[in-house]
Design an enzyme around this catalytic site. Structure first.
Site, PDB file in Angstrom:
ATOM      1  CD  GLU A 120      -3.224  -1.122   2.162  1.00 15.78           C
ATOM      2  OE1 GLU A 120      -4.481  -1.221   1.688  1.00 15.78           O
ATOM      3  OE2 GLU A 120      -2.962  -0.619   3.371  1.00 15.78           O
ATOM      4  CB  CYS A 133       3.512   7.531   3.601  1.00 16.13           C
ATOM      5  SG  CYS A 133       3.962   5.936   4.260  1.00 16.13           S
ATOM      6  CB  CYS A 140       8.255  -4.973   9.441  1.00 16.76           C
ATOM      7  SG  CYS A 140       9.685  -4.576   9.740  1.00 16.76           S
ATOM      8  CB  CYS A 144       6.826  -1.491  16.531  1.00 19.56           C
ATOM      9  SG  CYS A 144       8.578  -1.269  15.566  1.00 19.56           S
ATOM     10  CB  CYS A 147       3.588  -1.395  14.267  1.00 16.31           C
ATOM     11  SG  CYS A 147       3.215  -1.464  12.207  1.00 16.31           S
ATOM     12  CD  GLU A 196      13.794   0.118   9.430  1.00  8.90           C
ATOM     13  OE1 GLU A 196      13.397   0.851  10.327  1.00  8.90           O
ATOM     14  OE2 GLU A 196      14.808   1.093   9.152  1.00  8.90           O
ATOM     15  CB  SER A 227      10.656   6.863   9.239  1.00 10.94           C
ATOM     16  OG  SER A 227      10.205   6.670  10.500  1.00 10.94           O
ATOM     17  CB  SER A 249      10.016   5.108  15.078  1.00 11.33           C
ATOM     18  OG  SER A 249       9.943   5.311  13.832  1.00 11.33           O
ATOM     19  CG  HIS A 251       8.358   5.488  19.526  1.00 11.15           C
ATOM     20  ND1 HIS A 251       7.531   6.334  18.130  1.00 11.15           N
ATOM     21  CD2 HIS A 251       7.868   4.155  18.065  1.00 11.15           C
ATOM     22  CE1 HIS A 251       7.365   6.518  17.453  1.00 11.15           C
ATOM     23  NE2 HIS A 251       7.623   5.472  16.390  1.00 11.15           N
ATOM     24  CG  ASN A 326      -3.540   6.345  13.600  1.00  7.33           C
ATOM     25  OD1 ASN A 326      -4.031   7.366  13.255  1.00  7.33           O
ATOM     26  ND2 ASN A 326      -1.445   6.639  12.897  1.00  7.33           N
ATOM     27  CB  CYS A 369       1.217   6.377  11.692  1.00  6.58           C
ATOM     28  SG  CYS A 369       2.558   7.514  10.363  1.00  6.58           S
TER      29      CYS A 369
HETATM   30  N1  SAH Z   1       9.728   0.723   9.760  1.00  9.89           N
HETATM   31  C1  SAH Z   1      10.354   2.097   9.682  1.00  9.89           C
HETATM   32  C2  SAH Z   1       8.942   3.079   8.652  1.00  9.89           C
HETATM   33  C3  SAH Z   1       7.460   2.609   8.572  1.00  9.89           C
HETATM   34  S1  SAH Z   1       6.511   3.158  10.421  1.00  9.89           S
HETATM   35  C4  SAH Z   1       9.929   2.607  10.696  1.00  9.89           C
HETATM   36  O1  SAH Z   1       9.156   2.616  12.049  1.00  9.89           O
HETATM   37  O2  SAH Z   1      10.728   3.951  11.459  1.00  9.89           O
HETATM   38  C5  SAH Z   1       6.565   4.473  10.221  1.00  9.89           C
HETATM   39  C6  SAH Z   1       5.931   5.555  11.244  1.00  9.89           C
HETATM   40  O3  SAH Z   1       4.551   4.781  11.924  1.00  9.89           O
HETATM   41  C7  SAH Z   1       6.891   4.992  12.312  1.00  9.89           C
HETATM   42  O4  SAH Z   1       6.994   6.489  13.181  1.00  9.89           O
HETATM   43  C8  SAH Z   1       6.545   4.017  13.343  1.00  9.89           C
HETATM   44  O5  SAH Z   1       7.011   4.268  14.700  1.00  9.89           O
HETATM   45  C9  SAH Z   1       5.357   4.729  13.255  1.00  9.89           C
HETATM   46  N2  SAH Z   1       3.541   3.752  13.592  1.00  9.89           N
HETATM   47  C10 SAH Z   1       3.316   2.270  13.732  1.00  9.89           C
HETATM   48  N3  SAH Z   1       2.327   1.867  13.872  1.00  9.89           N
HETATM   49  C11 SAH Z   1       2.086   3.115  13.948  1.00  9.89           C
HETATM   50  C12 SAH Z   1       0.426   3.230  15.055  1.00  9.89           C
HETATM   51  N4  SAH Z   1      -0.660   2.153  15.620  1.00  9.89           N
HETATM   52  N5  SAH Z   1      -0.234   4.212  15.038  1.00  9.89           N
HETATM   53  C13 SAH Z   1       0.706   5.735  15.309  1.00  9.89           C
HETATM   54  N6  SAH Z   1       2.121   5.395  14.292  1.00  9.89           N
HETATM   55  C14 SAH Z   1       2.854   3.944  13.944  1.00  9.89           C
HETATM   56 FE1  SF4 Z   2       8.654  -2.777  11.215  1.00 12.61          FE
HETATM   57 FE2  SF4 Z   2       8.327  -0.600  11.327  1.00 12.61          FE
HETATM   58 FE3  SF4 Z   2       5.767  -1.207  12.022  1.00 12.61          FE
HETATM   59 FE4  SF4 Z   2       7.730  -1.477  13.665  1.00 12.61          FE
HETATM   60  S1  SF4 Z   2       6.935   0.162  13.027  1.00 12.61           S
HETATM   61  S2  SF4 Z   2       6.797  -2.935  12.522  1.00 12.61           S
HETATM   62  S3  SF4 Z   2       9.597  -1.348  12.010  1.00 12.61           S
HETATM   63  S4  SF4 Z   2       6.668  -0.751   9.670  1.00 12.61           S
END
Ligand code: SAH
Ligand code: SF4
Length: 392
Positions: A120, A133, A140, A144, A147, A196, A227, A249, A251, A326, A369
């Site tokens: 997507e 984006c 992945c 996390c 996510c 990632e 990112s 990221s 957090h 989210n 995100c």
């Molecule tokens: N893997 C990379 C890039 C993709 S995620 C990374 O982790 O940075 C892009 C961003 O979305 C990251 O900052 C991630 O932490 C954030 N993200 C992931 N799931 C989310 C959610 N449910 N709500 C808000 N941000 C989220």
């Molecule tokens: Fe992968 Fe980024 Fe999601 Fe973490 S936040 S699971 S590194 S896509």
């Protein structure tokens, strides 16, 4: 505009793809030159022909060889025999009430793919810019805990061409060919979709070369942000090879909590991450690192956390991006209250950092995100169930 329904079609059967020509949409200069040589272009003419093809593909968005009026008919026919300029299949497009668009793309199968993978891509229009984006992997490998992509297994890395193709499809749909340098609807790119990027650095770097090429799509490297969850050993190479803007990221500010939220922290703890960020090539006030910080209710959103964050990044040219969590079905977290987020942001602002709270965009189409891929997976499962039910 109301959101459109996804095409609720059954998943394609797991059969071998019919013989298809390989597509040169999205490939780099070396691959194009090789295709020209294979098509019989003498070495002394390859450079000139390459420049023509490049302009047609990346400045004009050509999707067929026929369009290339200054290329001889014979060469066009030879190229067309062996190659196409086909984009990934557009499975569906959804448009949010806020103008955000999400495209679901089906890729060709490669290597060990059991089915054509889907990815997507999301376009977010804003007053002064439009950001795309994009995804760097299908799924992945990291997990996390907040996510949704992290709950899906990795299918594979995207090729450079598949990364570039996301931009081509978006520009097709936005009507942005030929490339204009002014008033672009798609002006910025963020690698914040699925995957990632630093676990696929070769292809991400090759894609950046294509996307920033001045004779083609020409999006400046300063407008492309990568990112990462914190793959420390690759940060230097990212800066040196791509010149991209860096987003991290973060957090959490304590290893104990970050270990839970961003498990790669167990391998590369905060102290190592911060040292690598401070050494990121080209970091300056004009080229700041963005710290992303997802706001999780009662987990990382106390005033003390904001103060710790400010202390942690002291001296680093930085922006802080607060992302309201989210939600997704079954997620073990809730989003912080608006007042809590505002109090957190105020502490950061008082310390002198820009601290925009990212407005959730495209929530109605699950385009925010960390939500990517979820809906398509769900629909596929439901379509499969229906197909099974009607067959029995
Ligand atoms: N893997 C990379 C890039 C993709 S995620 C990374 O982790 O940075 C892009 C961003 O979305 C990251 O900052 C991630 O932490 C954030 N993200 C992931 N799931 C989310 C959610 N449910 N709500 C808000 N941000 C989220
Ligand atoms: Fe992968 Fe980024 Fe999601 Fe973490 S936040 S699971 S590194 S896509």
């Amino acid at each position: 505009m109301p959101s459109m329904a996804l095409n609720d079609t059954p998943a394609p059967a797991d059969i071998t793809c019919p013989p298809c020509k390989s597509s040169l949409a999205g490939v780099g200069r070396d691959d194009l030159a090789a295709a020209l040589t294979a098509a019989g272009v003498p070495a002394k003419h390859v450079r000139m022909r390459l420049s023509q093809l490049w302009s047609w593909i990346y400045a004009h968005g050509a999707t067929s060889w026929d369009a290339m009026s200054d290329v001889s008919k014979e060469l066009r026919a030879r190229l067309a025999e062996a190659y196409s300029l086909q984009r990934p299949e557009l499975v569906s497009e959804q448009v949010s009430v806020d103008g955000t668009r999400k495209w679901l793309l089906r890729l060709n199968r490669r290597g060990h793919d059991r089915r054509p993978p889907e990815i997507e891509t999301v376009y977010i229009p804003e007053a002064a810019r439009g950001t795309l984006c994009i995804s760097s992997q299908v799924g992945c490998t990291l997990t996390c805990s907040f996510c949704h992509t992290g709950t899906q297994r990795l299918v594979r890395n995207l090729t450079a061409a598949e990364i570039v193709a996301q931009v081509q499809v978006a520009r097709d749909d936005l009507g942005e060919w030929p490339t204009s340098l002014e008033n672009r609807r798609l002006s910025n790119i963020v690698f914040m979709g699925m995957g990632e990027p630093l676990y696929n650095l070769d292809n991400v770097a090759a894609a950046l070369d294509i996307l920033s090429d001045n004779e083609g799509i020409a999006i400046s490297r300063r407008r492309i942000t990568v990112s990462t969850s914190g793959v420390v050993p690759e940060l230097k190479a990212l800066g040196e090879r791509t010149g991209a803007m860096l987003a991290v990221s973060m957090h959490a500010t304590r290893d104990e909590l970050r270990d839970q939220l961003v498990p790669i922290n167990r391998r590369y703890p905060i102290a190592e991450l911060m040292a690598a960020i401070r050494a990121y090539p080209g970091l300056s006030n004009a080229k700041r690192v963005t710290f992303e910080y997802v706001m999780l209710k009662g987990v990382n959103d106390a005033p003390a956390d904001a103060k710790a964050l400010v202390k942690l990044i002291a001296g680093i040219p930085a922006k802080i991006n607060l992302i309201p969590f989210n939600p997704w079905p079954g997620a073990p977290f809730q989003c912080s209250d608006p007042e809590t987020i505002e109090a957190f942001a105020a502490i950061i602002r008082r310390a002198g950092y820009a601290s925009p709270v990212r407005k959730p965009r495209g929530r109605d189409i699950l385009a925010a995100c960390g939500q990517l891929k979820s809906e398509s997976e769900k629909l596929r499962a439901s379509a499969r169930r229906r197909a099974t039910a009607s067959a029995s």
